[in-house]
Write a protein that holds these residues in place. Structure first.
Motif, PDB file in Angstrom:
ATOM      1  N   CYS A  21       0.828  -1.213   0.000  1.00  0.00           N
ATOM      2  CA  CYS A  21       0.000   0.000   0.000  1.00  0.00           C
ATOM      3  C   CYS A  21       0.860   1.261   0.000  1.00  0.00           C
ATOM      4  CB  CYS A  21      -0.935  -0.005   1.202  1.00  0.00           C
ATOM      5  SG  CYS A  21      -2.235  -1.251   1.099  1.00  0.00           S
ATOM      6  N   ALA A  22       1.946   1.249   0.759  1.00  0.00           N
ATOM      7  CA  ALA A  22       2.846   2.406   0.800  1.00  0.00           C
ATOM      8  C   ALA A  22       3.491   2.631  -0.558  1.00  0.00           C
ATOM      9  CB  ALA A  22       3.908   2.208   1.869  1.00  0.00           C
ATOM     10  N   ARG A  23       3.900   1.569  -1.212  1.00  0.00           N
ATOM     11  CA  ARG A  23       4.488   1.698  -2.558  1.00  0.00           C
ATOM     12  C   ARG A  23       3.462   2.245  -3.550  1.00  0.00           C
ATOM     13  NH1 ARG A  23       7.773  -3.924  -2.353  1.00  0.00           N
ATOM     14  NH2 ARG A  23       9.537  -3.153  -1.129  1.00  0.00           N
ATOM     15  N   ARG A  27       3.621   5.940  -5.610  1.00  0.00           N
ATOM     16  CA  ARG A  27       3.483   6.061  -7.066  1.00  0.00           C
ATOM     17  C   ARG A  27       2.260   6.869  -7.485  1.00  0.00           C
ATOM     18  NH1 ARG A  27       4.069   0.507  -6.695  1.00  0.00           N
ATOM     19  NH2 ARG A  27       1.926   0.246  -7.442  1.00  0.00           N
ATOM     20  N   ARG A  28       1.168   6.792  -6.697  1.00  0.00           N
ATOM     21  CA  ARG A  28      -0.111   7.298  -7.175  1.00  0.00           C
ATOM     22  C   ARG A  28      -0.721   8.464  -6.401  1.00  0.00           C
ATOM     23  NH1 ARG A  28      -1.877   4.380 -11.844  1.00  0.00           N
ATOM     24  NH2 ARG A  28      -0.475   2.622 -11.914  1.00  0.00           N
ATOM     25  N   VAL A  29      -0.276   8.704  -5.184  1.00  0.00           N
ATOM     26  CA  VAL A  29      -0.880   9.767  -4.375  1.00  0.00           C
ATOM     27  C   VAL A  29      -0.010  11.024  -4.457  1.00  0.00           C
ATOM     28  CG1 VAL A  29      -1.583  10.457  -2.056  1.00  0.00           C
ATOM     29  CG2 VAL A  29      -1.943   8.104  -2.809  1.00  0.00           C
ATOM     30  N   PRO A  30      -0.568  12.104  -4.987  1.00  0.00           N
ATOM     31  CA  PRO A  30       0.225  13.335  -5.044  1.00  0.00           C
ATOM     32  C   PRO A  30       0.378  13.934  -3.644  1.00  0.00           C
ATOM     33  CG  PRO A  30      -1.981  13.714  -5.918  1.00  0.00           C
ATOM     34  CD  PRO A  30      -1.891  12.259  -5.560  1.00  0.00           C
ATOM     35  N   THR A  31       1.575  13.838  -3.085  1.00  0.00           N
ATOM     36  CA  THR A  31       1.837  14.344  -1.739  1.00  0.00           C
ATOM     37  C   THR A  31       3.292  14.760  -1.620  1.00  0.00           C
ATOM     38  OG1 THR A  31       1.730  13.843   0.629  1.00  0.00           O
ATOM     39  CG2 THR A  31       2.330  12.026  -0.819  1.00  0.00           C
ATOM     40  N   ALA A  32       3.531  15.759  -0.799  1.00  0.00           N
ATOM     41  CA  ALA A  32       4.904  16.167  -0.491  1.00  0.00           C
ATOM     42  C   ALA A  32       5.413  15.451   0.752  1.00  0.00           C
ATOM     43  CB  ALA A  32       4.958  17.679  -0.290  1.00  0.00           C
ATOM     44  N   ALA A  33       4.533  14.688   1.406  1.00  0.00           N
ATOM     45  CA  ALA A  33       4.907  13.981   2.632  1.00  0.00           C
ATOM     46  C   ALA A  33       5.887  12.851   2.330  1.00  0.00           C
ATOM     47  CB  ALA A  33       3.666  13.410   3.310  1.00  0.00           C
ATOM     48  N   ALA A  34       6.748  12.584   3.299  1.00  0.00           N
ATOM     49  CA  ALA A  34       7.597  11.399   3.222  1.00  0.00           C
ATOM     50  C   ALA A  34       6.733  10.199   3.593  1.00  0.00           C
ATOM     51  CB  ALA A  34       8.764  11.533   4.191  1.00  0.00           C
ATOM     52  N   ILE A  35       7.002   9.064   2.987  1.00  0.00           N
ATOM     53  CA  ILE A  35       6.305   7.819   3.303  1.00  0.00           C
ATOM     54  C   ILE A  35       7.376   6.829   3.709  1.00  0.00           C
ATOM     55  CG2 ILE A  35       4.837   5.967   2.414  1.00  0.00           C
ATOM     56  CD1 ILE A  35       3.653   8.030   0.440  1.00  0.00           C
ATOM     57  N   GLU A  36       7.402   6.471   5.012  1.00  0.00           N
ATOM     58  CA  GLU A  36       8.509   5.695   5.555  1.00  0.00           C
ATOM     59  C   GLU A  36       8.029   4.585   6.489  1.00  0.00           C
ATOM     60  OE1 GLU A  36      11.760   5.997   4.958  1.00  0.00           O
ATOM     61  OE2 GLU A  36      11.542   7.749   3.674  1.00  0.00           O
ATOM     62  N   PRO A  37       8.756   3.459   6.521  1.00  0.00           N
ATOM     63  CA  PRO A  37       8.453   2.429   7.517  1.00  0.00           C
ATOM     64  C   PRO A  37       8.927   2.881   8.893  1.00  0.00           C
ATOM     65  CG  PRO A  37      10.354   1.772   6.229  1.00  0.00           C
ATOM     66  CD  PRO A  37       9.839   3.048   5.627  1.00  0.00           C
ATOM     67  N   TRP A  38       8.165   2.540   9.920  1.00  0.00           N
ATOM     68  CA  TRP A  38       8.535   2.985  11.267  1.00  0.00           C
ATOM     69  C   TRP A  38       9.859   2.394  11.710  1.00  0.00           C
ATOM     70  CZ3 TRP A  38       9.354  -0.375  15.203  1.00  0.00           C
ATOM     71  CH2 TRP A  38       8.707  -1.618  15.195  1.00  0.00           C
ATOM     72  N   ALA A  72      -5.023   8.967   9.575  1.00  0.00           N
ATOM     73  CA  ALA A  72      -3.704   9.128   8.952  1.00  0.00           C
ATOM     74  C   ALA A  72      -3.800   8.952   7.438  1.00  0.00           C
ATOM     75  CB  ALA A  72      -2.714   8.132   9.543  1.00  0.00           C
ATOM     76  N   ILE A  73      -4.589   7.968   7.017  1.00  0.00           N
ATOM     77  CA  ILE A  73      -4.761   7.731   5.577  1.00  0.00           C
ATOM     78  C   ILE A  73      -5.456   8.920   4.928  1.00  0.00           C
ATOM     79  CG2 ILE A  73      -5.917   6.263   3.872  1.00  0.00           C
ATOM     80  CD1 ILE A  73      -5.432   3.927   5.920  1.00  0.00           C
ATOM     81  N   ALA A  74      -6.464   9.456   5.588  1.00  0.00           N
ATOM     82  CA  ALA A  74      -7.172  10.627   5.053  1.00  0.00           C
ATOM     83  C   ALA A  74      -6.230  11.834   4.954  1.00  0.00           C
ATOM     84  CB  ALA A  74      -8.367  10.958   5.927  1.00  0.00           C
ATOM     85  N   ALA A  75      -5.342  11.993   5.935  1.00  0.00           N
ATOM     86  CA  ALA A  75      -4.401  13.126   5.896  1.00  0.00           C
ATOM     87  C   ALA A  75      -3.422  12.993   4.734  1.00  0.00           C
ATOM     88  CB  ALA A  75      -3.632  13.207   7.220  1.00  0.00           C
ATOM     89  N   LEU A  76      -3.044  11.766   4.428  1.00  0.00           N
ATOM     90  CA  LEU A  76      -2.128  11.539   3.310  1.00  0.00           C
ATOM     91  C   LEU A  76      -2.777  11.985   2.020  1.00  0.00           C
ATOM     92  CD1 LEU A  76       0.522  10.327   2.103  1.00  0.00           C
ATOM     93  CD2 LEU A  76      -0.720   8.162   1.966  1.00  0.00           C
TER      94      LEU A  76
END
Length: 76
Positions: A21-23, A27-38, A72-76
């Protein structure tokens, strides 16, 4: 990596579903946020615990309280 200057979406890097899901999001969600494993982050610096991150995805944004799960998903 932390959220210095920006938001970060945190997922469980040991979970195949979460990682897929993170990958997809990278690829598909336009965001400036970092997406990282904890597992790669200093959780105490982010105000989180391992237990919180094992239970649900997290959204950390400077100056705001962390969000978990669907929020969290909604914020992304």
């Amino acid at each position: 990596m932390g959220c210095v200057g920006g938001a970060i979406f945190i997922y469980d890097g040991d979970c195949a579903f979460c990682t897929s899901c993170a990958r997809f999001a990278q690829r598909r969600v336009p965001t400036a946020a970092a997406i990282e494993p904890w597992q790669r982050l200093d959780l105490s610096e982010l105000g989180l615990t391992e237990a919180e991150c094992e239970e649900a995805v997290q959204w950390v944004e400077p100056g705001r309280a962390p969000l978990a799960g669907p929020d969290a998903i909604a914020a992304l």
